[in-house]
Every structure is written in C-alpha cells, then in structure tokens.
Design an enzyme around this catalytic site. Structure first.
Site: not given
Length: 378
Positions: A134, A188, A191, A194, A243, A247
């Site tokens: 991260d 995805c 779609c 989100c 978001c 989903c």
C-alpha cells in the site's frame, strides 16, 4: 532445485500461511500505467498520499537492482458483519469501511511477505527482494492485474473471481526470474453501477478516479471538509464502500476466512458521541489496531460531527456546543458550529451567537456564520 519447482513449492507455501491468491509477473516497466499517472498528475487527481516519483512507481528496476519478477499476493477480507449493531435516535453510530475491519491489513500482509522472504532465503543463495504494501512505491493494483490476481474494475479496484474486490494487495520484487502469469479477462462489461452511484462523482470515468473528491480520501483529511462534500459523507467516519457494495461481482462474496479481519462491531460501527470525547490514549487503545486509525483521532472526530449533523441528532447539540466553545482545534470548533446550525433546535441560535462574540479564528467565524444561516433557513 529448478526455478519451476521453486515456484510451485512457493505457491504451496503461500497457501499454507494464509495467502488467498498469489501471482507472478515480470519486473518490466509499467509503461501504460506511467502515461496514466502522468495524466492524473496533470489533472490534479492524485491524493497526495502516494509516492510522487512516477518513475519509481512504474519501473521496478529502480527499486531493486537485478529485479527480474514480482510476486503479487492477495488476502480476502469480509464484506458482512455478524451481529452488527443498529444506531437509533440518541445513540447514533458511524461506520468504518470494510478495509478497516479487524487488524490493520498492512500488518497482516507484511507478516505474510516476511514469511515468504524467509522461505526464499533458506532456498535461494543470493536472493534479493523488496516487499511493499500500500504505502510502497509500486501501484498494488497494477501489479496484481498484470500478475493475474484479478482485473481492474471500473471502480478502480482489483476484482477477483473468487473474492470479488474485497482483497488486500501486496507484492515482492525479486531477482528470481519466475514464470509469468497471464492477466485475466475484464468482466465488467457494460455495467456502470459504480460510476452512477459514486456519492461525489469521483469516478470520473471507467478506471479513472479523482482521488481528491473521493469520500474515502476526504474522510482521511484533517482540514475543514469543503462544503460541497459535507452532505455526501453520511455516517462514514473512515473510508467508503459504495462502489464495491453495488458491484454485481461482489454479490455473495462474504469472505469470512481470516479471523484477524473479522470486525468487532463496536469498533467497526462505533457510537458517534463517545468519539467526540476520546483522549489520544483512549483512541489508540480502542482503534489503534485498525488501519483506519493511521491519521489519528482528528479526522475521525471531525467526521463524527458531520455524521451527527447528517442524522440531525439534537441530543448531540450540547456536546457540539462544548466543542465549539472549548476545543483547542479550529477545525473541530468550526465543524461543530456548522453542525449545530445544521441540526438546529432550541439551543442552536443562542449558542452560535455567543460563540461569534468570542471566537477569534477567521475560519471558525466563517463556520459560525454558516451555522447561523442554516438556523435562519429552518
């Protein structure tokens, strides 16, 4: 031992220590990503929390001499909470994003990466590596995507077939030339849920995020929250999952796998008013082990004030008046003043007028004026 056998054994070992997915990719530059990051920088869409040197973010060889490959790992985290408490009038609750449930994921991932490092050291003379989670230079999602962990969704999250987007990511650059995994197909399709439900419109387009208007980023800032975003925060005290929760690929992905990530409901959904009075010591004692504590108590307390305003919780007004009058931090005094006006009630106007007469800070005075205007509009 051949590299092929080493890789197979490493995969087995990773699974034995609780790594849910592992993938391998080359240490070649992320050229397409470099162009995207430069564009993000030009548009002013970066949060400021990330590494500023784009070359370091996209060229692994700059981080480890002799870099040949990158090992990507993923740990799944839960999307549902058992025995979740319900807030009510007089006892309103905030919510930490799912990525801050249970133990800090930085700790959990680093522990696994450390074990993988030790395993390699025992078997490969001269092995070199650099691990990160991260806060490292590389972009975790880009590494995971190229290593076949998942595809990069329109919501800018890595989506895995097994666990949805509820995964923590980490990686290790190494000088071992492991065989590369192939990226998996993006599912995805057409779609755009989100994009349509993002509270602030921070998802500018598929795969492009204006981090500075993302609720997850905003909840981590320490200054006054811009007016246009205060009504978007709701009762979120840290992070945002909108978001992800909408989903379709996350449907049914509960991921109760690791006990260390299962949340304490009283921490993941804390009562808001007690947050306002916490000392640093009390905050660290209760929340210090979760990732959402990394910025300290100030953003959490500010967000709790905004959440109480969202609920129009009149029972909190005396606490907010006390903060407006006595807190040493201008952001807290000012946000409390705005919240008092937002909530209203019999105490609001007199308290704001009284505070206006004694307050010296210009920004706080502006917030008091906003509060008074809100009272007058009621």
């Amino acid at each position: 031992m051949s590299i092929e056998q080493l890789q197979l054994d490493l995969i087995d070992y990773a699974k034995s220590i609780g790594v849910d997915k592992i993938g391998f990719t080359s240490a070649s530059p992320f050229n397409e990503l470099k162009n995207r990051l430069k564009r993000q920088q030009e548009l002013g869409y970066q949060s400021g929390f990330e590494e500023s040197d784009i070359d370091k973010r996209t060229e692994p060889i700059k981080l480890l001499d002799g870099a040949e490959s990158i090992i990507a790992i993923a740990l799944a985290y839960p999307s549902k909470m058992e025995d979740a408490p319900t807030g009510k009038k007089g006892a309103r609750r905030g919510i930490f994003a799912r990525a801050s449930w249970g133990i800090d994921y930085h700790v959990a991932l680093r522990e696994r990466l450390k074990l993988l490092e030790e395993w390699l050291v025992e078997r490969v003379p001269g092995v070199k590596f650099k691990s990160m989670v991260d806060t490292g230079e590389l972009v975790d999602r880009a590494v995971a995507e190229r290593a076949g962990i998942g595809w990069s969704g329109k919501n800018c999250s890595i989506i895995t077939p097994e666990f949805g987007s509820y995964v923590y990511l980490g990686e290790m650059i190494t000088n071992i030339p492991f065989a590369q995994d192939s990226p998996i197909e993006n599912e995805c399709g057409d779609c755009r849920l989100c994009l349509d439900v993002c509270p602030t419109g921070a998802l500018v387009e598929a795969g492009q995020l204006n981090a500075k208007s993302c609720v997850a980023f905003l909840t981590q800032t320490k200054d006054f929250l811009p007016d246009e975003f205060r009504g978007k925060i709701g009762n979120r005290v840290y992070g945002c999952d909108t978001c992800q929760t909408v989903c379709p690929k996350n449907k049914g992905k509960i991921n109760w796998i690791h006990d260390e990530f299962k949340p304490d409901p009283e921490i993941a959904k804390p009562l808001l008013q007690p947050l306002l009075h916490m000392s640093n010591k009390e905050f660290k004692s209760k929340f210090g082990h979760v990732s959402g504590s990394w910025r300290g108590k100030k953003p959490i307390q500010r967000n709790a004030i905004i959440a109480l305003a969202h609920f129009k919780e009149e029972a909190a007004v005396p606490d907010l008046i006390n903060i407006m009058k006595k807190d040493e931090r201008p952001v807290m005094r000012g946000t409390a003043a705005w919240a008092i006006g937002k909530i209203g009630g019999p105490l609001a106007e007199d308290a704001l007028v009284g505070a206006k007469d004694v307050e010296k800070d210009e920004e706080v005075l502006k917030e008091i004026e906003k509060g008074l205007m809100l009272v007058m509009e009621r």
